[in-house]
Design a protein around this motif. Structure first.
Motif, short mmCIF file in Angstrom:
data_model
loop_
_atom_site.label_atom_id
_atom_site.label_comp_id
_atom_site.label_asym_id
_atom_site.label_seq_id
_atom_site.Cartn_x
_atom_site.Cartn_y
_atom_site.Cartn_z
N ASN A 129 -6.50 1.13 1.73
CA ASN A 129 -6.13 -0.25 2.04
C ASN A 129 -4.64 -0.35 2.39
N ALA A 130 -4.06 0.77 2.81
CA ALA A 130 -2.65 0.79 3.21
C ALA A 130 -2.44 -0.10 4.43
N ILE A 131 -1.25 -0.66 4.51
CA ILE A 131 -0.83 -1.43 5.67
C ILE A 131 -0.34 -0.45 6.72
N VAL A 132 -0.83 -0.59 7.93
CA VAL A 132 -0.38 0.26 9.04
C VAL A 132 0.49 -0.62 9.93
N ILE A 142 2.81 3.88 7.31
CA ILE A 142 1.64 3.69 6.46
C ILE A 142 2.21 3.27 5.12
N PHE A 143 1.87 2.06 4.65
CA PHE A 143 2.62 1.45 3.57
C PHE A 143 1.70 0.86 2.51
N CYS A 144 2.01 1.14 1.25
CA CYS A 144 1.29 0.57 0.12
C CYS A 144 2.24 -0.38 -0.60
N LYS A 145 1.74 -1.57 -0.94
CA LYS A 145 2.60 -2.58 -1.54
C LYS A 145 1.87 -3.28 -2.68
N ARG A 146 2.56 -3.38 -3.81
CA ARG A 146 2.01 -4.13 -4.95
C ARG A 146 2.79 -5.44 -5.05
N LYS A 147 2.09 -6.48 -5.41
CA LYS A 147 2.73 -7.81 -5.50
C LYS A 147 3.56 -7.93 -6.74
#
Length: 147
Positions: A129-132, A142-147
């Motif tokens: 579910n990474a942001i591309v 390719i980015f993973c982000k936690r709120k």
């Protein structure tokens, strides 16, 4: 956000082009880019294994720290060559804080040489579910982000 990423990664391209070594083996980052861990673990593990330089080569105003692969190391993400890994975790001494508002409490990822559409297809197929994010011609984050 798009403008900040574009400027940030354009600077990374110049830095990485001058330091990217030619090597025969590669370390895959695919499992970590499924976005199930913290930025501390992602960057810390790479630094502990001496796969990246533990000192960031750049810190963006949104606190994203960019680390280059260690000399002689080659990293890949979903089959694409990585020229920088990025990350930030709030209140973590592993990361330097930028002058502006942090992007997230915990965020990490990889910047790869690859067409955005092709990278998105492979990331989606892998179930991440990474942001591309398109950075530039044939440069994608390719980015993973936690709120």
């Amino acid at each position: 956000m798009k403008r900040t990423f574009s400027h940030f990664f354009a600077a990374l391209i110049a830095a990485a082009a001058a330091t990217t070594p030619l090597v025969s083996h590669a370390t895959e980052l695919d499992a970590a880019l499924a976005c199930g861990e913290s930025a501390h673990r992602f960057i810390g593990d790479l630094a502990d294994q001496q796969l990246i330089d533990p000192e960031p080569m750049r810190v963006e105003s949104n606190s994203i720290n960019a680390f280059q692969p260690a000399r002689g190391e080659r990293l890949t993400a979903f089959g694409f060559s990585v020229f920088a890994v990025v990350g930030y975790e709030q209140d973590d001494p592993l990361f330097k804080r930028g002058k502006g508002e942090p992007l997230a409490k915990s965020a990490y990822g990889a910047v790869v040489f690859g067409n955005t559409e092709k990278v998105q297809a492979v990331v989606t197929e892998a179930g991440s579910n990474a942001i591309v994010h398109h950075v530039g011609p044939h440069i994608t984050a390719i980015f993973c982000k936690r709120k």
